[in-house]
Design a protein around this motif. Structure first.
Motif, PDB file in Angstrom:
ATOM      1  N   GLY A   1      78.268  10.631 167.750  1.00  0.00           N
ATOM      2  CA  GLY A   1      79.638  10.285 167.381  1.00  0.00           C
ATOM      3  C   GLY A   1      80.210   9.235 168.322  1.00  0.00           C
ATOM      4  O   GLY A   1      79.623   8.893 169.352  1.00  0.00           O
ATOM      5  N   GLU A   2      81.368   8.701 167.940  1.00  0.00           N
ATOM      6  CA  GLU A   2      82.065   7.676 168.722  1.00  0.00           C
ATOM      7  C   GLU A   2      81.206   6.445 168.959  1.00  0.00           C
ATOM      8  O   GLU A   2      81.357   5.726 169.960  1.00  0.00           O
ATOM      9  CB  GLU A   2      82.561   8.231 170.065  1.00  0.00           C
ATOM     10  CG  GLU A   2      83.559   9.373 169.918  1.00  0.00           C
ATOM     11  CD  GLU A   2      84.186   9.782 171.245  1.00  0.00           C
ATOM     12  OE1 GLU A   2      84.186   8.969 172.195  1.00  0.00           O
ATOM     13  OE2 GLU A   2      84.681  10.929 171.307  1.00  0.00           O
ATOM     14  N   GLY A   3      80.293   6.161 168.038  1.00  0.00           N
ATOM     15  CA  GLY A   3      79.443   4.980 168.156  1.00  0.00           C
ATOM     16  C   GLY A   3      78.330   5.109 169.180  1.00  0.00           C
ATOM     17  O   GLY A   3      77.675   4.121 169.518  1.00  0.00           O
ATOM     18  N   LEU A   4      78.088   6.308 169.677  1.00  0.00           N
ATOM     19  CA  LEU A   4      77.081   6.540 170.709  1.00  0.00           C
ATOM     20  C   LEU A   4      75.969   7.438 170.185  1.00  0.00           C
ATOM     21  O   LEU A   4      76.183   8.294 169.321  1.00  0.00           O
ATOM     22  CB  LEU A   4      77.718   7.187 171.936  1.00  0.00           C
ATOM     23  CG  LEU A   4      78.815   6.386 172.640  1.00  0.00           C
ATOM     24  CD1 LEU A   4      79.507   7.247 173.679  1.00  0.00           C
ATOM     25  CD2 LEU A   4      78.251   5.133 173.282  1.00  0.00           C
ATOM     26  N   GLY A   5      74.785   7.258 170.749  1.00  0.00           N
ATOM     27  CA  GLY A   5      73.657   8.108 170.381  1.00  0.00           C
ATOM     28  C   GLY A   5      72.715   8.281 171.552  1.00  0.00           C
ATOM     29  O   GLY A   5      72.645   7.432 172.448  1.00  0.00           O
ATOM     30  N   LEU A   6      71.993   9.387 171.582  1.00  0.00           N
ATOM     31  CA  LEU A   6      71.006   9.625 172.627  1.00  0.00           C
ATOM     32  C   LEU A   6      69.737   8.828 172.364  1.00  0.00           C
ATOM     33  O   LEU A   6      69.349   8.592 171.202  1.00  0.00           O
ATOM     34  CB  LEU A   6      70.653  11.108 172.704  1.00  0.00           C
ATOM     35  CG  LEU A   6      71.703  12.052 173.287  1.00  0.00           C
ATOM     36  CD1 LEU A   6      71.247  13.499 173.121  1.00  0.00           C
ATOM     37  CD2 LEU A   6      71.971  11.747 174.757  1.00  0.00           C
ATOM     38  N   ASN A   7      69.083   8.425 173.432  1.00  0.00           N
ATOM     39  CA  ASN A   7      67.760   7.821 173.349  1.00  0.00           C
ATOM     40  C   ASN A   7      66.851   8.709 172.499  1.00  0.00           C
ATOM     41  O   ASN A   7      66.911   9.940 172.589  1.00  0.00           O
ATOM     42  CB  ASN A   7      67.196   7.687 174.770  1.00  0.00           C
ATOM     43  CG  ASN A   7      65.868   6.968 174.814  1.00  0.00           C
ATOM     44  OD1 ASN A   7      64.828   7.513 174.429  1.00  0.00           O
ATOM     45  ND2 ASN A   7      65.888   5.753 175.302  1.00  0.00           N
TER      46      ASN A   7
END
Length: 409
Positions: free
Chosen positions: A93-99
């Motif tokens: 979410g919020e334009g972020l993602g985990l590797n």
């Protein structure tokens, strides 16, 4: 550990400015299994006591390719081939993602057991590995001090070195105080005799009527050794043969965490542990190297957190993951990244309030190409000292009043 790693570790210990009390060789503070098992019997860990496990990622992990702003055009433009596309990361979410190497972390995130602290760093950052790691381990950005932050916690709360254990051949400066240093326990299982000889050896641990003090002490030490093997595993168990096929040996971090989990479950009265994983200085060909290392981190930490959640003592454990700095926003010409500043920290555990904490640093409002910090690392330390270790943070971080609000449920 290679010769190069040993030399680098010694250079780091020297460069930190931490004195001889901190840079003790393993033999000066090393404890054995028997002593730990005896401590678990004589002074067991309170099931309600918090335990802190500190994971150091040596080398400067690239935070932008760990918690990835894949949807930000500034990220894509700055990194070209090094950038991950939105469809490649594990969406938070919020334009972020985990590797993509952190699939287990994503499951912990979904279960509310993973906190991502954003933009963590210290004022007036230094791009030197040794100076930056010294700052993180001593929690003193402005001046060099001769004690680590958890070493000061040891000084403030007693003189028993077993209250903190480094699962590493050399004691890291973060665990060295002015009067007390943590214990050091090398990774590696015990191998006791088997078969008829093993049964006879175990029989030596049986109490005998009328035996003297020292005979009883020897008998108890034998029992301690067997209990240690039952709890922590035998030597070579990571490479057991199964129908002619050799199983792969666990990575070093997983082996360290297996030991820590066993000690916590056994009731050893240690309240803080230190483990580490190196190799994050990714100046060239970063993407494959870092993803491999993050996969190793994930494969070690995810089952560790899941395992501890199943025991009363383990439920009180909190894991903190940090590195000495992040990397610069723009990729270099070698498809790597150079030394930077702020980056994300992870805090994991059943009592953690999962989600994002702190503001995401801007990728366009930079400090000479580096991210600006949004969370002071000492705020994180102070919160863990008070909420996990139950100690007034002023005794560990004098003069610092910041905290991370809402980190624990």
């Amino acid at each position: 550990m290679t010769i190069v790693q040993q030399v680098n570790r010694r250079r780091f210990l020297t460069a930190t400015g931490v004195t001889a009390a901190a840079a003790l060789a393993a033999g000066a503070t090393q404890v054995d299994w028997g002593r730990l098992m005896s401590a678990a019997q004589e002074n067991p860990l309170d099931p309600d006591a918090g335990v802190l496990v500190v994971v150091t990622l040596y080398g400067g992990n690239d935070g932008l390719n760990t918690v990835v702003p894949a949807g930000d055009p500034a990220y894509q433009n700055a990194r070209a081939e090094l950038a991950y596309k939105p469809e490649e990361v594990l969406d938070l979410g919020e334009g972020l993602g985990l590797n993509p190497g952190l699939k287990g972390f994503k499951s912990l995130w979904d279960g509310g057991q993973l906190a991502v602290l954003r933009g963590v760093g210290y004022p007036k950052p230094d791009h030197s590995h040794f100076r930056s790691m010294a700052i993180w381990q001593t929690a003193s950005p402005e001046t060099s001090v001769p004690t680590g932050w958890l070493g000061r916690w040891l000084d403030a709360t007693g003189d028993d070195p077993l209250r903190a254990v480094s699962v590493d051949p050399v004691l890291p400066p973060l665990l060295a105080g002015a009067r007390t240093a943590a214990a050091s326990l090398p990774v590696g299982g015990l191998k006791l005799p088997s078969g008829a000889l093993g049964a006879a050896f175990q029989g030596l641990g049986a109490a005998q009527p009328g035996e003297g003090f020292w005979q009883a002490r020897v008998a108890r030490s034998v029992n301690d050794l067997h209990r240690a093997v039952q709890t922590l595993g035998a030597a070579g168990s990571g490479s057991a043969s199964d129908k002619g096929k050799t199983q792969p040996r666990k990575g070093e971090l997983a082996a360290q965490l297996d030991v820590v989990a066993g000690l916590i479950e056994a009731g050893v009265p240690s309240r803080a542990y230190s483990v580490s994983l190196g190799g994050f200085d990714t100046h060239a060909d970063e993407r494959g190297t870092q993803q491999r290392l993050l996969t190793e981190l994930d494969g070690a930490l995810t089952p560790f957190v899941q395992r501890l959640a199943k025991s009363d003592r383990g439920k009180q454990a909190v894991v903190m993951v940090y590195s000495e700095f992040g990397r610069r926003v723009a990729a270099n010409a070698s498809q790597g990244t150079d030394h930077g500043t702020a980056g994300p920290m992870f805090v994991l555990g059943p009592d953690v309030k999962g989600g994002f904490h702190g503001a995401e640093p801007s990728l366009t409002d930079l400090d000479d190409g580096d991210l600006k910090l949004t969370t002071d690392f000492r705020d994180v330390y102070a919160t863990l000292v008070e909420d996990v270790l139950g100690t007034d943070a002023g005794q560990v971080l004098p003069g610092h009043s910041g905290r991370v609000a809402g980190l624990f449920a």
